[in-house]
Design a protein around this motif. Sequence first.
Motif, PDB file in Angstrom:
ATOM      1  N   GLY A 137      10.358  17.827 -19.486  1.00  0.00           N
ATOM      2  CA  GLY A 137      11.786  17.953 -19.758  1.00  0.00           C
ATOM      3  C   GLY A 137      12.385  16.662 -20.291  1.00  0.00           C
ATOM      4  O   GLY A 137      13.116  16.653 -21.282  1.00  0.00           O
ATOM      5  N   HIS A 138      12.055  15.548 -19.638  1.00  0.00           N
ATOM      6  CA  HIS A 138      12.609  14.262 -20.073  1.00  0.00           C
ATOM      7  C   HIS A 138      11.924  13.750 -21.338  1.00  0.00           C
ATOM      8  O   HIS A 138      12.583  13.347 -22.298  1.00  0.00           O
ATOM      9  CB  HIS A 138      12.466  13.211 -18.973  1.00  0.00           C
ATOM     10  CG  HIS A 138      13.522  13.306 -17.925  1.00  0.00           C
ATOM     11  ND1 HIS A 138      14.840  13.038 -18.183  1.00  0.00           N
ATOM     12  CD2 HIS A 138      13.452  13.657 -16.619  1.00  0.00           C
ATOM     13  CE1 HIS A 138      15.546  13.203 -17.073  1.00  0.00           C
ATOM     14  NE2 HIS A 138      14.724  13.582 -16.110  1.00  0.00           N
ATOM     15  N   SER A 139      10.596  13.744 -21.337  1.00  0.00           N
ATOM     16  CA  SER A 139       9.858  13.099 -22.419  1.00  0.00           C
ATOM     17  C   SER A 139       9.873  13.893 -23.718  1.00  0.00           C
ATOM     18  O   SER A 139       9.870  13.298 -24.792  1.00  0.00           O
ATOM     19  CB  SER A 139       8.408  12.846 -21.989  1.00  0.00           C
ATOM     20  OG  SER A 139       8.384  12.067 -20.813  1.00  0.00           O
ATOM     21  N   THR A 153      13.787   7.193 -17.919  1.00  0.00           N
ATOM     22  CA  THR A 153      12.920   7.945 -17.007  1.00  0.00           C
ATOM     23  C   THR A 153      11.499   8.008 -17.538  1.00  0.00           C
ATOM     24  O   THR A 153      10.533   7.804 -16.791  1.00  0.00           O
ATOM     25  CB  THR A 153      13.483   9.368 -16.799  1.00  0.00           C
ATOM     26  OG1 THR A 153      14.807   9.266 -16.283  1.00  0.00           O
ATOM     27  CG2 THR A 153      12.633  10.178 -15.853  1.00  0.00           C
ATOM     28  N   THR A 154      11.343   8.268 -18.832  1.00  0.00           N
ATOM     29  CA  THR A 154      10.011   8.336 -19.428  1.00  0.00           C
ATOM     30  C   THR A 154       9.303   6.986 -19.338  1.00  0.00           C
ATOM     31  O   THR A 154       8.098   6.931 -19.065  1.00  0.00           O
ATOM     32  CB  THR A 154      10.101   8.811 -20.888  1.00  0.00           C
ATOM     33  OG1 THR A 154      10.685  10.115 -20.904  1.00  0.00           O
ATOM     34  CG2 THR A 154       8.726   8.872 -21.537  1.00  0.00           C
ATOM     35  N   LEU A 158       5.704   6.481 -17.450  1.00  0.00           N
ATOM     36  CA  LEU A 158       4.546   5.825 -18.051  1.00  0.00           C
ATOM     37  C   LEU A 158       4.104   4.605 -17.246  1.00  0.00           C
ATOM     38  O   LEU A 158       2.908   4.419 -16.991  1.00  0.00           O
ATOM     39  CB  LEU A 158       4.860   5.432 -19.498  1.00  0.00           C
ATOM     40  CG  LEU A 158       5.067   6.603 -20.461  1.00  0.00           C
ATOM     41  CD1 LEU A 158       5.545   6.099 -21.820  1.00  0.00           C
ATOM     42  CD2 LEU A 158       3.797   7.420 -20.613  1.00  0.00           C
ATOM     43  N   LEU A 159       5.059   3.784 -16.843  1.00  0.00           N
ATOM     44  CA  LEU A 159       4.745   2.580 -16.077  1.00  0.00           C
ATOM     45  C   LEU A 159       4.043   2.930 -14.766  1.00  0.00           C
ATOM     46  O   LEU A 159       2.952   2.418 -14.471  1.00  0.00           O
ATOM     47  CB  LEU A 159       6.017   1.771 -15.795  1.00  0.00           C
ATOM     48  CG  LEU A 159       5.838   0.576 -14.849  1.00  0.00           C
ATOM     49  CD1 LEU A 159       4.952  -0.478 -15.498  1.00  0.00           C
ATOM     50  CD2 LEU A 159       7.188  -0.001 -14.470  1.00  0.00           C
ATOM     51  N   SER A 164      -0.443   3.862 -11.008  1.00  0.00           N
ATOM     52  CA  SER A 164      -1.137   4.801 -10.118  1.00  0.00           C
ATOM     53  C   SER A 164      -2.567   5.035 -10.566  1.00  0.00           C
ATOM     54  O   SER A 164      -3.489   5.078  -9.743  1.00  0.00           O
ATOM     55  CB  SER A 164      -0.391   6.136 -10.069  1.00  0.00           C
ATOM     56  OG  SER A 164       0.900   5.959  -9.552  1.00  0.00           O
ATOM     57  N   THR A 165      -2.772   5.170 -11.868  1.00  0.00           N
ATOM     58  CA  THR A 165      -4.122   5.362 -12.392  1.00  0.00           C
ATOM     59  C   THR A 165      -4.997   4.152 -12.077  1.00  0.00           C
ATOM     60  O   THR A 165      -6.146   4.297 -11.653  1.00  0.00           O
ATOM     61  CB  THR A 165      -4.077   5.604 -13.914  1.00  0.00           C
ATOM     62  OG1 THR A 165      -3.289   6.765 -14.164  1.00  0.00           O
ATOM     63  CG2 THR A 165      -5.464   5.795 -14.486  1.00  0.00           C
ATOM     64  N   TRP A 166      -4.445   2.966 -12.262  1.00  0.00           N
ATOM     65  CA  TRP A 166      -5.194   1.758 -11.953  1.00  0.00           C
ATOM     66  C   TRP A 166      -5.562   1.724 -10.469  1.00  0.00           C
ATOM     67  O   TRP A 166      -6.698   1.392 -10.112  1.00  0.00           O
ATOM     68  CB  TRP A 166      -4.385   0.513 -12.338  1.00  0.00           C
ATOM     69  CG  TRP A 166      -5.118  -0.753 -12.017  1.00  0.00           C
ATOM     70  CD1 TRP A 166      -6.100  -1.349 -12.763  1.00  0.00           C
ATOM     71  CD2 TRP A 166      -4.958  -1.546 -10.837  1.00  0.00           C
ATOM     72  NE1 TRP A 166      -6.545  -2.476 -12.106  1.00  0.00           N
ATOM     73  CE2 TRP A 166      -5.862  -2.621 -10.932  1.00  0.00           C
ATOM     74  CE3 TRP A 166      -4.125  -1.462  -9.718  1.00  0.00           C
ATOM     75  CZ2 TRP A 166      -5.964  -3.589  -9.950  1.00  0.00           C
ATOM     76  CZ3 TRP A 166      -4.239  -2.433  -8.744  1.00  0.00           C
ATOM     77  CH2 TRP A 166      -5.141  -3.477  -8.863  1.00  0.00           C
ATOM     78  N   LEU A 167      -4.602   2.053  -9.594  1.00  0.00           N
ATOM     79  CA  LEU A 167      -4.871   2.052  -8.152  1.00  0.00           C
ATOM     80  C   LEU A 167      -5.966   3.054  -7.791  1.00  0.00           C
ATOM     81  O   LEU A 167      -6.880   2.737  -7.019  1.00  0.00           O
ATOM     82  CB  LEU A 167      -3.596   2.353  -7.365  1.00  0.00           C
ATOM     83  CG  LEU A 167      -2.586   1.217  -7.275  1.00  0.00           C
ATOM     84  CD1 LEU A 167      -1.276   1.716  -6.660  1.00  0.00           C
ATOM     85  CD2 LEU A 167      -3.152   0.064  -6.467  1.00  0.00           C
ATOM     86  N   VAL A 168      -5.881   4.265  -8.323  1.00  0.00           N
ATOM     87  CA  VAL A 168      -6.888   5.288  -8.019  1.00  0.00           C
ATOM     88  C   VAL A 168      -8.258   4.841  -8.531  1.00  0.00           C
ATOM     89  O   VAL A 168      -9.261   4.945  -7.818  1.00  0.00           O
ATOM     90  CB  VAL A 168      -6.486   6.656  -8.621  1.00  0.00           C
ATOM     91  CG1 VAL A 168      -7.646   7.630  -8.597  1.00  0.00           C
ATOM     92  CG2 VAL A 168      -5.293   7.222  -7.866  1.00  0.00           C
ATOM     93  N   ARG A 169      -8.297   4.330  -9.760  1.00  0.00           N
ATOM     94  CA  ARG A 169      -9.586   3.895 -10.318  1.00  0.00           C
ATOM     95  C   ARG A 169     -10.166   2.744  -9.514  1.00  0.00           C
ATOM     96  O   ARG A 169     -11.376   2.662  -9.324  1.00  0.00           O
ATOM     97  CB  ARG A 169      -9.427   3.502 -11.772  1.00  0.00           C
ATOM     98  CG  ARG A 169      -9.181   4.693 -12.663  1.00  0.00           C
ATOM     99  CD  ARG A 169      -9.187   4.261 -14.073  1.00  0.00           C
ATOM    100  NE  ARG A 169     -10.540   4.420 -14.554  1.00  0.00           N
ATOM    101  CZ  ARG A 169     -10.836   4.797 -15.772  1.00  0.00           C
ATOM    102  NH1 ARG A 169      -9.880   5.022 -16.630  1.00  0.00           N
ATOM    103  NH2 ARG A 169     -12.082   4.945 -16.144  1.00  0.00           N
TER     104      ARG A 169
END
Length: 177
Positions: A137-139, A153-154, A158-159, A164-169
């Motif tokens: 909706g936002h992006s 918001t977008t 992204l940030l 989050s991706t870095w933390l999970v990886r």
Amino acid sequence: MADELYRTVFVRTWPWWAGGVVIGLIVPAMYLLYNTGLGVSTGYGNVVKLLLGRTRLKWLNTETFADPWGWRLFFISGMAVGGFLSARLSGRPLFTTGMGVFTETVSWPLAVQGLVFTFGGFLLALGARIAGGCTSGHSIHGIANLKLASMVTTAFFLLFGAVSTWLVRTLIFGGAR
């Protein structure tokens, strides 16, 4: 010829730019046909409204959810049915617990995976409510309409998606692959 077209449209993964063109064309089509923007989280609100019926949740008692059987319910139903049909038409199994790199890397019991993904789903829903809409909706819709709130918001989607991706990886997968 027909078989090749079928495989290109329904079996093979589309290039990123082709998906972007189709999604980009949806924005003006939604305004033309329904005088509204495209967003997924509102469709989930329709499902919740159908399940709960009368509720004290103020946001579910707005005009947006007055008719829970609106187009958004069929839109998100189509996403689920389309994903199922795409998998079946491409020869994938009827049911699988495999989720690519995730299940290839971690060997958590299915119940733990279910809890983790359910919790993640609740966090996504909470974020969509706090942000006043979901990423699509936002992006897609908000930026196309030059809404400053959607641009901000977008940027945060992204940030924090990257963080989050870095933390999970790092924490779950043991580093980048």
